[in-house]
Design a protein around this motif. Structure first.
Motif, PDB file in Angstrom:
ATOM      1  N   ALA A  55       0.844  -1.201   0.000  1.00 33.15           N
ATOM      2  CA  ALA A  55       0.000   0.000   0.000  1.00 33.15           C
ATOM      3  C   ALA A  55       0.875   1.244   0.000  1.00 33.15           C
ATOM      4  O   ALA A  55       1.864   1.330   0.736  1.00 33.15           O
ATOM      5  CB  ALA A  55      -0.923   0.009   1.209  1.00 33.15           C
ATOM      6  N   ARG A  71      -4.948   5.968  -1.862  1.00 38.97           N
ATOM      7  CA  ARG A  71      -4.103   4.885  -1.373  1.00 38.97           C
ATOM      8  C   ARG A  71      -4.141   3.763  -2.413  1.00 38.97           C
ATOM      9  O   ARG A  71      -5.212   3.232  -2.721  1.00 38.97           O
ATOM     10  CB  ARG A  71      -4.572   4.380  -0.012  1.00 38.97           C
ATOM     11  CG  ARG A  71      -3.652   3.303   0.584  1.00 38.97           C
ATOM     12  CD  ARG A  71      -3.986   3.042   2.057  1.00 38.97           C
ATOM     13  NE  ARG A  71      -3.692   4.227   2.869  1.00 38.97           N
ATOM     14  CZ  ARG A  71      -4.083   4.390   4.136  1.00 38.97           C
ATOM     15  NH1 ARG A  71      -4.803   3.441   4.726  1.00 38.97           N
ATOM     16  NH2 ARG A  71      -3.781   5.483   4.800  1.00 38.97           N
ATOM     17  N   TYR A  73      -3.210   0.101  -3.639  1.00 42.85           N
ATOM     18  CA  TYR A  73      -2.898  -1.246  -3.170  1.00 42.85           C
ATOM     19  C   TYR A  73      -2.474  -2.106  -4.361  1.00 42.85           C
ATOM     20  O   TYR A  73      -3.209  -2.199  -5.355  1.00 42.85           O
ATOM     21  CB  TYR A  73      -4.129  -1.882  -2.521  1.00 42.85           C
ATOM     22  CG  TYR A  73      -4.618  -1.172  -1.284  1.00 42.85           C
ATOM     23  CD1 TYR A  73      -4.212  -1.573  -0.020  1.00 42.85           C
ATOM     24  CD2 TYR A  73      -5.500  -0.091  -1.381  1.00 42.85           C
ATOM     25  CE1 TYR A  73      -4.668  -0.927   1.126  1.00 42.85           C
ATOM     26  CE2 TYR A  73      -5.955   0.562  -0.239  1.00 42.85           C
ATOM     27  CZ  TYR A  73      -5.539   0.137   1.007  1.00 42.85           C
ATOM     28  OH  TYR A  73      -5.989   0.788   2.129  1.00 42.85           O
ATOM     29  N   ASP A 100      -8.397   4.536   6.270  1.00 46.32           N
ATOM     30  CA  ASP A 100      -8.032   3.572   7.309  1.00 46.32           C
ATOM     31  C   ASP A 100      -9.191   2.644   7.665  1.00 46.32           C
ATOM     32  O   ASP A 100      -8.975   1.453   7.921  1.00 46.32           O
ATOM     33  CB  ASP A 100      -7.536   4.298   8.558  1.00 46.32           C
ATOM     34  CG  ASP A 100      -6.223   5.026   8.325  1.00 46.32           C
ATOM     35  OD1 ASP A 100      -5.444   4.574   7.462  1.00 46.32           O
ATOM     36  OD2 ASP A 100      -5.983   6.052   8.993  1.00 46.32           O
ATOM     37  N   ASP A 103      -9.210  -0.079   5.043  1.00 43.83           N
ATOM     38  CA  ASP A 103      -7.910  -0.612   4.615  1.00 43.83           C
ATOM     39  C   ASP A 103      -7.963  -2.128   4.442  1.00 43.83           C
ATOM     40  O   ASP A 103      -7.524  -2.670   3.416  1.00 43.83           O
ATOM     41  CB  ASP A 103      -6.843  -0.219   5.636  1.00 43.83           C
ATOM     42  CG  ASP A 103      -5.459  -0.695   5.231  1.00 43.83           C
ATOM     43  OD1 ASP A 103      -4.836  -0.056   4.379  1.00 43.83           O
ATOM     44  OD2 ASP A 103      -4.998  -1.729   5.771  1.00 43.83           O
ATOM     45  N   ARG A 107      -7.486  -4.336   0.925  1.00 46.78           N
ATOM     46  CA  ARG A 107      -6.441  -5.361   0.794  1.00 46.78           C
ATOM     47  C   ARG A 107      -7.049  -6.687   0.326  1.00 46.78           C
ATOM     48  O   ARG A 107      -6.484  -7.380  -0.526  1.00 46.78           O
ATOM     49  CB  ARG A 107      -5.714  -5.533   2.132  1.00 46.78           C
ATOM     50  CG  ARG A 107      -4.826  -4.353   2.500  1.00 46.78           C
ATOM     51  CD  ARG A 107      -4.161  -4.537   3.861  1.00 46.78           C
ATOM     52  NE  ARG A 107      -3.404  -3.351   4.224  1.00 46.78           N
ATOM     53  CZ  ARG A 107      -2.151  -3.119   3.842  1.00 46.78           C
ATOM     54  NH1 ARG A 107      -1.505  -4.018   3.099  1.00 46.78           N
ATOM     55  NH2 ARG A 107      -1.540  -2.011   4.203  1.00 46.78           N
TER      56      ARG A 107
END
Length: 309
Positions: A55, A71, A73, A100, A103, A107
């Motif tokens: 990330a 962000r 990934y 956050d 997150d 993922r």
């Protein structure tokens, strides 16, 4: 199906000291803090055993002279499906949630699809009401398209983020999305179906919560007729193939099912996955509710099959 046993205990535990104060009755900052505390938990052993995902936070120019944080990934290695990229918009009622809080979900999405996932830190209401969050979503999707050209581009989101994802697909048709992933999307600001739902209260998200969320996001009632807000009544023709996920005990369940019906009537290939026994927000419960993890896996398998090799 009956409400999932773990979710039944969770709801009972939250009410053990009386009716909990809903987010809509808290100062916005406090509501955001509570949402984040409830969403973020340490990585489990299962998380660590899964495919590695790198990330990296990126900054780009946003609309109206703003700076937009993303962000990115990247699964390691990318695998045979490395020709995919997802622009992802988090949920939280257009008020809460951030990079956050989602997150872990991003993922899992990257690892499951073998795709780069670009998560968007869009501006939130009430400080930045409609159309600012939508403009950020569109700017992020264009950044993804420029940065990862030639890839099958999926526009995706959960809850309020799913609303923004569909709004982006409608407003930025030139991007040629390969698919849409809409997880329990709110698509009708009139709340007609939500208000009449048998699960309008008592299952974490309530009809009153949704009314408050819309009041923050679109405080001007006249704007709620915009096709980027009143998505159920938008012209859905020509949209990319879509996977819509709902939860059985979610007041938004009927909206999701109706959206699929209207997409199909408009000639859009749309698949509906219902999380039986689940509630709104199950995407963020995968580490504590096995049924939520299993449903998410089914949803992502549907998207994977839709995208093809």
């Amino acid at each position: 199906m009956p409400l999932d046993r773990l979710l039944r205990h969770l709801i009972a535990w939250q009410s053990s000291d009386g009716v909990p104060v809903p987010d809509r009755e808290l100062p916005v900052g406090r509501a955001r803090e509570r949402y984040l505390v409830n969403a973020v938990r340490p990585l489990s052993d299962a998380d660590r055993r899964g495919p590695a995902v790198h990330a990296e936070d990126r900054l780009t120019d946003g609309p109206d002279g703003t700076t937009l944080r993303l962000r990115v990934y990247t699964p390691q290695p990318a695998g045979p499906a490395g020709n995919r990229v997802v622009t992802y918009l988090h949920g939280g009622g257009w008020v809460m949630g951030d990079l956050d809080s989602h997150d872990r979900a991003c993922r899992i999405l990257a690892a499951s699809l073998g795709a780069v996932v670009v998560a968007v830190d869009y501006r939130r209401a009430p400080e930045s009401p409609y159309p600012a969050p939508l403009h950020d979503a569109m700017a992020a999707a264009r950044w993804t398209a420029r940065t990862f050209p030639g890839r099958a581009h999926v526009i995706a989101g959960d809850s309020a983020g799913a609303s923004l994802a569909l709004g982006t697909a409608l407003q930025a048709r030139d991007l040629g999305f390969a698919a849409q992933l809409l997880i329990y999307p709110p698509v009708d600001p009139s709340l007609a179906l939500v208000s009449s739902s048998p699960h309008a209260e008592g299952y974490l998200l309530t009809a009153e919560d949704m009314a408050w969320n819309y009041a923050q996001y679109v405080p001007d009632p006249r704007q709620r007729a915009d096709t980027a807000v009143d998505l159920l009544n938008a012209d859905l023709r020509g949209l990319a193939p879509t996977v819509v996920a709902t939860a059985e005990y979610d007041p938004l369940h009927e909206e999701g099912a109706e959206l699929v019906a209207r997409m199909r009537a408009a000639g859009v290939s749309a698949r509906l996955v219902t999380g039986e026994g689940l509630v709104h927000g199950f995407l963020l419960m995968q580490d504590i509710v096995p049924a939520a993890a299993a449903c998410t896996e089914r949803v992502l398998k549907e998207l994977d099959a839709l995208l093809g090799p």
